[in-house]
Motif scaffolding. Sequence first.
Motif, PDB file in Angstrom:
ATOM      1  N   UNK A 110      87.796   2.683 -17.694  1.00  0.00           N
ATOM      2  CA  UNK A 110      87.949   1.517 -16.801  1.00  0.00           C
ATOM      3  C   UNK A 110      88.084   0.250 -17.634  1.00  0.00           C
ATOM      4  N   UNK A 111      88.825  -0.706 -17.105  1.00  0.00           N
ATOM      5  CA  UNK A 111      88.894  -1.999 -17.781  1.00  0.00           C
ATOM      6  C   UNK A 111      87.516  -2.674 -17.689  1.00  0.00           C
ATOM      7  N   UNK A 112      87.378  -3.759 -18.437  1.00  0.00           N
ATOM      8  CA  UNK A 112      86.103  -4.484 -18.424  1.00  0.00           C
ATOM      9  C   UNK A 112      85.806  -4.985 -17.003  1.00  0.00           C
ATOM     10  N   UNK A 113      86.818  -5.534 -16.353  1.00  0.00           N
ATOM     11  CA  UNK A 113      86.594  -6.036 -14.991  1.00  0.00           C
ATOM     12  C   UNK A 113      86.182  -4.895 -14.054  1.00  0.00           C
ATOM     13  N   UNK A 114      86.873  -3.762 -14.172  1.00  0.00           N
ATOM     14  CA  UNK A 114      86.533  -2.610 -13.311  1.00  0.00           C
ATOM     15  C   UNK A 114      85.110  -2.129 -13.585  1.00  0.00           C
ATOM     16  N   UNK A 115      84.722  -2.139 -14.863  1.00  0.00           N
ATOM     17  CA  UNK A 115      83.350  -1.764 -15.205  1.00  0.00           C
ATOM     18  C   UNK A 115      82.352  -2.651 -14.466  1.00  0.00           C
ATOM     19  N   UNK A 116      82.671  -3.935 -14.408  1.00  0.00           N
ATOM     20  CA  UNK A 116      81.698  -4.882 -13.850  1.00  0.00           C
ATOM     21  C   UNK A 116      81.624  -4.804 -12.326  1.00  0.00           C
ATOM     22  N   UNK A 117      82.761  -4.571 -11.680  1.00  0.00           N
ATOM     23  CA  UNK A 117      82.701  -4.555 -10.208  1.00  0.00           C
ATOM     24  C   UNK A 117      82.298  -3.188  -9.638  1.00  0.00           C
ATOM     25  N   UNK A 118      82.288  -2.152 -10.491  1.00  0.00           N
ATOM     26  CA  UNK A 118      81.992  -0.798  -9.995  1.00  0.00           C
ATOM     27  C   UNK A 118      80.675  -0.736  -9.189  1.00  0.00           C
ATOM     28  N   UNK A 119      79.615  -1.245  -9.769  1.00  0.00           N
ATOM     29  CA  UNK A 119      78.308  -1.186  -9.089  1.00  0.00           C
ATOM     30  C   UNK A 119      78.285  -2.012  -7.811  1.00  0.00           C
ATOM     31  N   UNK A 120      78.644  -3.297  -7.888  1.00  0.00           N
ATOM     32  CA  UNK A 120      78.611  -4.117  -6.671  1.00  0.00           C
ATOM     33  C   UNK A 120      79.497  -3.557  -5.545  1.00  0.00           C
ATOM     34  N   UNK A 121      80.690  -3.031  -5.903  1.00  0.00           N
ATOM     35  CA  UNK A 121      81.604  -2.535  -4.851  1.00  0.00           C
ATOM     36  C   UNK A 121      81.134  -1.186  -4.318  1.00  0.00           C
ATOM     37  N   UNK A 122      80.819  -0.251  -5.232  1.00  0.00           N
ATOM     38  CA  UNK A 122      80.558   1.119  -4.772  1.00  0.00           C
ATOM     39  C   UNK A 122      79.100   1.420  -4.466  1.00  0.00           C
ATOM     40  N   UNK A 123      78.198   0.734  -5.137  1.00  0.00           N
ATOM     41  CA  UNK A 123      76.774   0.990  -4.848  1.00  0.00           C
ATOM     42  C   UNK A 123      76.270  -0.005  -3.800  1.00  0.00           C
ATOM     43  N   UNK A 124      76.565  -1.286  -4.013  1.00  0.00           N
ATOM     44  CA  UNK A 124      76.065  -2.295  -3.070  1.00  0.00           C
ATOM     45  C   UNK A 124      76.993  -2.481  -1.874  1.00  0.00           C
ATOM     46  N   UNK A 125      78.212  -1.878  -1.962  1.00  0.00           N
ATOM     47  CA  UNK A 125      79.193  -1.919  -0.852  1.00  0.00           C
ATOM     48  C   UNK A 125      79.559  -3.355  -0.474  1.00  0.00           C
ATOM     49  N   UNK A 126      79.746  -4.177  -1.496  1.00  0.00           N
ATOM     50  CA  UNK A 126      80.102  -5.568  -1.223  1.00  0.00           C
ATOM     51  C   UNK A 126      81.622  -5.731  -1.269  1.00  0.00           C
ATOM     52  N   UNK A 127      82.155  -6.777  -0.632  1.00  0.00           N
ATOM     53  CA  UNK A 127      83.617  -6.962  -0.590  1.00  0.00           C
ATOM     54  C   UNK A 127      84.200  -7.118  -2.005  1.00  0.00           C
ATOM     55  N   UNK A 128      85.295  -6.397  -2.251  1.00  0.00           N
ATOM     56  CA  UNK A 128      85.888  -6.330  -3.584  1.00  0.00           C
ATOM     57  C   UNK A 128      86.299  -7.718  -4.119  1.00  0.00           C
ATOM     58  N   UNK A 129      86.925  -8.518  -3.260  1.00  0.00           N
ATOM     59  CA  UNK A 129      87.427  -9.818  -3.729  1.00  0.00           C
ATOM     60  C   UNK A 129      86.272 -10.702  -4.203  1.00  0.00           C
ATOM     61  N   UNK A 130      85.181 -10.658  -3.451  1.00  0.00           N
ATOM     62  CA  UNK A 130      84.001 -11.444  -3.799  1.00  0.00           C
ATOM     63  C   UNK A 130      83.427 -10.952  -5.147  1.00  0.00           C
ATOM     64  N   UNK A 131      83.409  -9.624  -5.309  1.00  0.00           N
ATOM     65  CA  UNK A 131      82.857  -9.050  -6.545  1.00  0.00           C
ATOM     66  C   UNK A 131      83.732  -9.421  -7.745  1.00  0.00           C
ATOM     67  N   UNK A 132      85.051  -9.448  -7.534  1.00  0.00           N
ATOM     68  CA  UNK A 132      85.951  -9.815  -8.637  1.00  0.00           C
ATOM     69  C   UNK A 132      85.693 -11.270  -9.043  1.00  0.00           C
ATOM     70  N   UNK A 133      85.549 -12.136  -8.056  1.00  0.00           N
ATOM     71  CA  UNK A 133      85.314 -13.560  -8.367  1.00  0.00           C
ATOM     72  C   UNK A 133      84.006 -13.710  -9.155  1.00  0.00           C
ATOM     73  N   UNK A 134      82.979 -12.993  -8.734  1.00  0.00           N
ATOM     74  CA  UNK A 134      81.695 -13.088  -9.448  1.00  0.00           C
ATOM     75  C   UNK A 134      81.799 -12.498 -10.852  1.00  0.00           C
ATOM     76  N   UNK A 135      82.541 -11.374 -10.953  1.00  0.00           N
ATOM     77  CA  UNK A 135      82.695 -10.722 -12.264  1.00  0.00           C
ATOM     78  C   UNK A 135      83.404 -11.668 -13.229  1.00  0.00           C
ATOM     79  N   UNK A 136      84.401 -12.379 -12.725  1.00  0.00           N
ATOM     80  CA  UNK A 136      85.136 -13.294 -13.606  1.00  0.00           C
ATOM     81  C   UNK A 136      84.221 -14.427 -14.084  1.00  0.00           C
ATOM     82  N   UNK A 137      83.365 -14.887 -13.194  1.00  0.00           N
ATOM     83  CA  UNK A 137      82.415 -15.935 -13.593  1.00  0.00           C
ATOM     84  C   UNK A 137      81.438 -15.391 -14.650  1.00  0.00           C
ATOM     85  N   UNK A 138      81.022 -14.147 -14.474  1.00  0.00           N
ATOM     86  CA  UNK A 138      80.091 -13.548 -15.449  1.00  0.00           C
ATOM     87  C   UNK A 138      80.769 -13.356 -16.803  1.00  0.00           C
TER      88      UNK A 138
END
Length: 256
Positions: free
Chosen positions: A107-135
Amino acid sequence: MAGTTRLSVRNIRKSFGTHEVLRGISLEARDGDVISLLGASGSGKSTFLRCINLLEIADHGEISVDGELIQMVERGGRNVPANRRQVDRIRSELGMVFQSFNLWSHMTILENIIEGPVHVLKRPRAECIAEAEALLEKVGIAEKRHAYPAHLSGGQQQRAAIARSLAMKPKVMLFDEPTSALDPELVGEVLRVMRALAEEGMTMLVVTHEMSFARNVSNRVIFMKSGEIDSDGSPEELFGQGGSPSFRQFIGNFGG
Ligand SMILES: Nc1ncnc2c1ncn2[C@@H]1O[C@H](COP(=O)(O)OP(=O)(O)OP(=O)(O)O)[C@@H](O)[C@H]1O
């Protein structure tokens, strides 16, 4: 530091066969505490962290995260978690950073970071991407968002691993020798990120051999010896005249 107790560990014991690796460890971490765990190889530091986030199950003792006791039952003469869902939830509240980064290589670095929030926490993908980019911005590798882990240096991979843990919004971060696998010139960039986290008030438990981190960033130092807490105090106390003879000998080996 006064505040909410984020992590409470009482009288943890753990044996592998006949070898008792943890012999009754207790610890309380309050909000914003940065605790460095020091000790010789084999003293049980990693096992202690692994028991806290339930990668290993302690034979005895109690662990509470943010006031919630992890329920255990005895089955077949062994201590096991009573509630799988509770384990999953508590694990997501404890960020763990390993010596060996443990990023997913496909997985890319971004995919690594959003994996947990999207698939475990079931949060909206777009929101997780925005947070991942900030991180990624925060840990200084925004330009690597679409790269794969193999194309990053060790220091960059470890900073990505820290960002991945933070994406789960943990209550406590556990670090297991986060700089030990790095070339010396890459250690500083990871320690800087950890220092910034500490300054923001993250509660952290850090197994480390970095004496400068223990001295200058943590507000408490615990020295483990043979599965027990040998010395426990502020860095000023322990690196001043406090600490046991074993602790003084230990830091002497590190030029401390
Ligand atoms: N899964 C396991 N099975 C058997 N023995 C184990 C296991 N994990 C750890 N041990 C043993 O427990 C002891 C403590 O190991 P641990 O990794 O917790 O120490 P440590 O203080 O973190 O050491 P290091 O600084 O070398 O990482 C060691 O003797 C180790 O061999």
